[in-house]
Motif scaffolding. Structure first.
Motif, PDB file in Angstrom:
ATOM      1  N   GLY A 158       0.807  -1.204   0.000  1.00 22.24           N
ATOM      2  CA  GLY A 158       0.000   0.000   0.000  1.00 22.24           C
ATOM      3  C   GLY A 158       0.846   1.261   0.000  1.00 22.24           C
ATOM      4  O   GLY A 158       2.078   1.206   0.050  1.00 22.24           O
ATOM      5  N   SER A 159       0.174   2.400  -0.063  1.00 25.24           N
ATOM      6  CA  SER A 159       0.870   3.686  -0.037  1.00 25.24           C
ATOM      7  C   SER A 159       1.539   3.898   1.317  1.00 25.24           C
ATOM      8  O   SER A 159       0.983   3.526   2.357  1.00 25.24           O
ATOM      9  N   PRO A 160       2.720   4.505   1.322  1.00 28.04           N
ATOM     10  CA  PRO A 160       3.429   4.738   2.587  1.00 28.04           C
ATOM     11  C   PRO A 160       2.631   5.635   3.529  1.00 28.04           C
ATOM     12  O   PRO A 160       1.952   6.566   3.099  1.00 28.04           O
ATOM     13  N   ILE A 161       2.726   5.318   4.797  1.00 31.27           N
ATOM     14  CA  ILE A 161       2.125   6.154   5.843  1.00 31.27           C
ATOM     15  C   ILE A 161       3.224   7.047   6.400  1.00 31.27           C
ATOM     16  O   ILE A 161       4.221   6.558   6.937  1.00 31.27           O
ATOM     17  N   ASP A 162       3.062   8.344   6.235  1.00 29.52           N
ATOM     18  CA  ASP A 162       4.050   9.311   6.704  1.00 29.52           C
ATOM     19  C   ASP A 162       3.876   9.513   8.208  1.00 29.52           C
ATOM     20  O   ASP A 162       2.800   9.889   8.667  1.00 29.52           O
ATOM     21  N   VAL A 163       4.921   9.242   8.970  1.00 30.68           N
ATOM     22  CA  VAL A 163       4.817   9.376  10.433  1.00 30.68           C
ATOM     23  C   VAL A 163       5.181  10.784  10.913  1.00 30.68           C
ATOM     24  O   VAL A 163       5.006  11.100  12.091  1.00 30.68           O
ATOM     25  N   ALA A 164       5.676  11.630   9.985  1.00 27.52           N
ATOM     26  CA  ALA A 164       6.113  12.981  10.368  1.00 27.52           C
ATOM     27  C   ALA A 164       5.066  13.765  11.156  1.00 27.52           C
ATOM     28  O   ALA A 164       5.399  14.415  12.164  1.00 27.52           O
ATOM     29  N   PRO A 165       3.774  13.756  10.742  1.00 26.68           N
ATOM     30  CA  PRO A 165       2.772  14.521  11.497  1.00 26.68           C
ATOM     31  C   PRO A 165       2.628  14.076  12.953  1.00 26.68           C
ATOM     32  O   PRO A 165       2.168  14.847  13.794  1.00 26.68           O
ATOM     33  N   PHE A 166       3.021  12.838  13.250  1.00 23.49           N
ATOM     34  CA  PHE A 166       2.897  12.315  14.608  1.00 23.49           C
ATOM     35  C   PHE A 166       4.113  12.637  15.468  1.00 23.49           C
ATOM     36  O   PHE A 166       4.150  12.301  16.652  1.00 23.49           O
TER      37      PHE A 166
END
Length: 196
Positions: A158-166
Motif C-alpha cells: 500500500g501507499s506509505p504512511i508518513d509518520v512525520a505529522p505524529f
C-alpha cells in the motif's frame, strides 16, 4: 552477495510452488529508511516478502530460531536479528531503530505470531513505535491467499504512511497506538481489494 544469491533461488521456488504475484511495489521508497508492516499467515511470510522487492529486508525473528544449528547462523548472515517474544525486548527495538537511522528496510509482522485462521489478530504497537523513533515511513503490506502448492498467493503493497505529522509531540504509547490503527486499517483495506 549471499543475500542476493539466496533471494534468486527463493524467488524461483516461490514462483514455481506458490505462483506469487506482487502489486504496489512502486510504493516502496528506492532508498532511505522504511518499515514494512505485514499481516502474518505462515512461516514462509518473511522469505516471500523478501523476494517480492529489490531492497534487502532486515527481519525481526523470534530468538528461538537463532539457536537452531545452521539456520540461526544463516538468517543472521541474511540480516535477521532476534527478538524475545512475550516481553518488551529493548535490545531488538534499539537494533531496529538503528537500522532505520542507517537507511535500511525493516520488515515486521506486528501480530507477533501467525494467524491460523487467516483472520488478522491484534496488532502490537511496537512496529509503529520503531517507525516513529526511526523517523521512517510505514508501507502496509497484505499477503492474500494461502500457502498451498500451486495456488496463487498475492503480496499487495500500500501507499506509505508518513509518520512525520505524529512527531510534533513526544512519541509515546498513545501515538504509537494511533499509528498502529492506521496500519491495521490500511492492511484490511488492501485485503478487501483482493476479495479476501
Amino acid at each position: 552477495m549471499l543475500y542476493r544469491f539466496i533471494r534468486v533461488i527463493a524467488r524461483f521456488l516461490m514462483k514455481l510452488l506458490f505462483l506469487y504475484k506482487t502489486t504496489g511495489t512502486e510504493h516502496i521508497p528506492e532508498k532511505g529508511p522504511v518499515v514494512l508492516c505485514c499481516n502474518h499467515i505462515s512461516n514462509l511470510d518473511p522469505p516471500l516478502l523478501a523476494v517480492s522487492i529489490e531492497r534487502k529486508v532486515h527481519f525481526m525473528a523470534k530468538a528461538e530460531l537463532f539457536r537452531i544449528p545452521v539456520l540461526g547462523s544463516l538468517i543472521q548472515r541474511l540480516g535477521a536479528f532476534p527478538v524475545k517474544r512475550g516481553a518488551g525486548d529493548r535490545q531488538a527495538l534499539k537494533k531496529a531503530i538503528q537500522l532505520l537511522k542507517d537507511g535500511h528496510t525493516v520488515g515486521i509482522f506486528p501480530e507477533g505470531t501467525r494467524s491460523k485462521t487467516g483472520e488478522m489478530g491484534p496488532f502490537h504497537f511496537g512496529a509503529a513505535l520503531i517507525a516513529l523513533k526511526g523517523k521512517a515511513p510505514i508501507v502496509p503490506v497484505a499477503i492474500c491467499g494461502s500457502f498451498r502448492l500451486f495456488r496463487p498467493i498475492r503480496i499487495v503493497f500500500g501507499s506509505p504512511i508518513d509518520v512525520a505529522p505524529f512527531l510534533q509531540e513526544k512519541v509515546g504509547t498513545a501515538t504509537a497506538k494511533q499509528v498502529t490503527e492506521l496500519v491495521v486499517n490500511e492492511i484490511r483495506s488492501l485485503k478487501e481489494q483482493t476479495g479476501e
